[in-house]
Write an enzyme that holds these catalytic residues in place. Sequence first.
Site, PDB file in Angstrom:
ATOM      1  N   ASP A  96       0.819  -1.213   0.000  1.00 58.34           N
ATOM      2  CA  ASP A  96       0.000   0.000   0.000  1.00 58.34           C
ATOM      3  C   ASP A  96       0.855   1.266   0.000  1.00 58.34           C
ATOM      4  O   ASP A  96       2.001   1.262   0.441  1.00 58.34           O
ATOM      5  CB  ASP A  96      -0.894  -0.008   1.239  1.00 58.34           C
ATOM      6  N   GLU A 137     -14.289   1.421   0.148  1.00 57.03           N
ATOM      7  CA  GLU A 137     -13.947   2.215   1.321  1.00 57.03           C
ATOM      8  C   GLU A 137     -14.487   3.645   1.244  1.00 57.03           C
ATOM      9  O   GLU A 137     -14.655   4.296   2.270  1.00 57.03           O
ATOM     10  CB  GLU A 137     -12.422   2.285   1.473  1.00 57.03           C
TER      11      GLU A 137
END
Length: 636
Positions: free
Chosen positions: A396, A451
């Site tokens: 990430d 998200e």
Amino acid sequence: MAVPIRTAVAALCAGLVAALCTTVPAQAERRHERTWSLSATAHAPRARISLDDTTGTLSLSVSRDGRPVLEPSPVGIVTEQADLSQGLRFLHRKDRLIAQSYRVMSGKRLAREVRMNETRLSFATAAGARLDLVVRASADGVAYRYVLPATYGDVLGETSAFHLPADAGAWLSTYRVDNEGQFAQYTAATAPTRSYGHQALFETPGGYTLLAESDLTGAYSGARLAHTQGTGAYRIQLADDRVPTDGPLTTPWRAMVTGDLATVTRSTFTDDLAPASEVADPSWIRPGTVLWTWLAGGRPAGQSLAAQQAYVDYAAERGWPYEAVDAGWYFKADEWDTTDPDWQTNSWLPELVAYARAKGVGIIVWIHQRDLDTAEERARWLPTLERWGVKGVKIDFMNSEARSMLQWYDAILPETAAHHLLVDFHGSTIPKGIQRTWPHVMTLEGVGGEEKRTNTAAHLTTLPFTRNVVGSMDFTPGGFHRVGLRPNSDAAEVGLTVAYESGLQMFAGTPESYDVRPLARGFLDQVPAAWDDTRLLAGDPGREAVLARRSGDRWFLGGVYAGAARTAEVPLSLGPGRWLVETIEDGTDGTDGTDGLVRDRRVLAGGDVLAVDVVADGGFAAIACPWRPGVTTCYR
């Protein structure tokens, strides 16, 4: 001696004929040298490259069946020592046919056939600097790249641009370094002045065209589209102010996926342009569905062995092959003495991996890019994760397409493959042929996914025609517990698991949210993550998207809609014969114990219309299998 008049006239005529025979072809040849055309078939996109004799500038246009797709658009590149965007003269042309077959481990279909025509046009400046323009054309696209056979200093930029008709429909996402901008609809000219993500979709008289890149590596720089309101021009803007070079240079492909909407959606053009696989033995690479725990429990769950074991139990019960442990499992890593050979014993992850292995579940772990930033860090982490038995890494926060970050991708891709680790890139670039070259890359984020709390139903129905066209997309569907934080219905949320393709399809919900929706849970148990074929059954970007994906003899359907409630009519274009179709739809009152979802069965013939009642901003999911007497369900 005097020459007879008849003989003189005959000689003069012969001379004139000879002059005409040489002059006319020479003029035709000069005209040919100024304009070149390339196409794969009669009805495929046709590229036209033109050289202005006065300015020595190049332009490229694209048409399809005689209708414009791309208006004449500038082509060129500028370096420290050479302006290869003007003052060019033609040298020669070389053509070839590219015919290939290859297989991938995930994507819209596993078996791929490639057939492209290529032309290589060589030019030079008055000072002798060389530029080769390589153009390829296939049934579903046109692409070009620059080849600089010698070093001319750092690249300062490209003059490359895409000129669309001003009134062309446009679906664009504002550029972000994590590629998570939402898609909105404009016309090519009315889109606001700003930079946009490269996966831009346009509708012109010649059909739909998606702009894209392919074969982007650390030898160059990533690109975005710079636009000024009031024009149809979208200019290539590199992420770096200059791109260092120390030898000959080949740039990424500037690609245009072109055709009707079904062709664009099904296209694998960006993969077809990419280099062949670098993984000699891909047998260890296995796509699959994943129980993802971040939205289900957040950081506290990531720090708890007991919580993760419970998630593993649930994945095993459901037959889901993977469970993903997100941020928090090594939250106190900065307190570890990594110079100690036994520093890894501070983590409970090996215990979790062993626990999961005994239950037939593979573990995928989240890790921050900064912890894999150097060769030394990767040499500590990657062999350790492999030794523990971890199946994959979710890396990430790259958040850049600058050359330095692309070089990091170049380094970690072979290293993760060598340690048999599947890869999911988040906060990342978007796929640009990477999944053909590195098939252990199962998916990338690069999307405004589950998200996000600001997604719209229109955004959700645009993604199958934009971001997901170019490769696997880790949207993380299935967040049923996020009622009020997502714009769609429960049945639409089920449909996303098929409408969106991802080699690791991460389900974002909680076990409790699945258990109170047994119809949704049962469908998720059936969903594969690798497909034999993909078809668009119905589509209108920003309004509806219905995709069918085949695994073996079963077709899975996912439909998502934006706008008012309606009865959707979907052509069942799956092939001849009769089909048993089982749908998951939104009910009305939820009194059947499935939280409002209902399941319907019907037998239809191939080509019939599947009618589904869709609620506002709703959708549906379905499985279709060949019907014969005695077949009562497609579920296995």
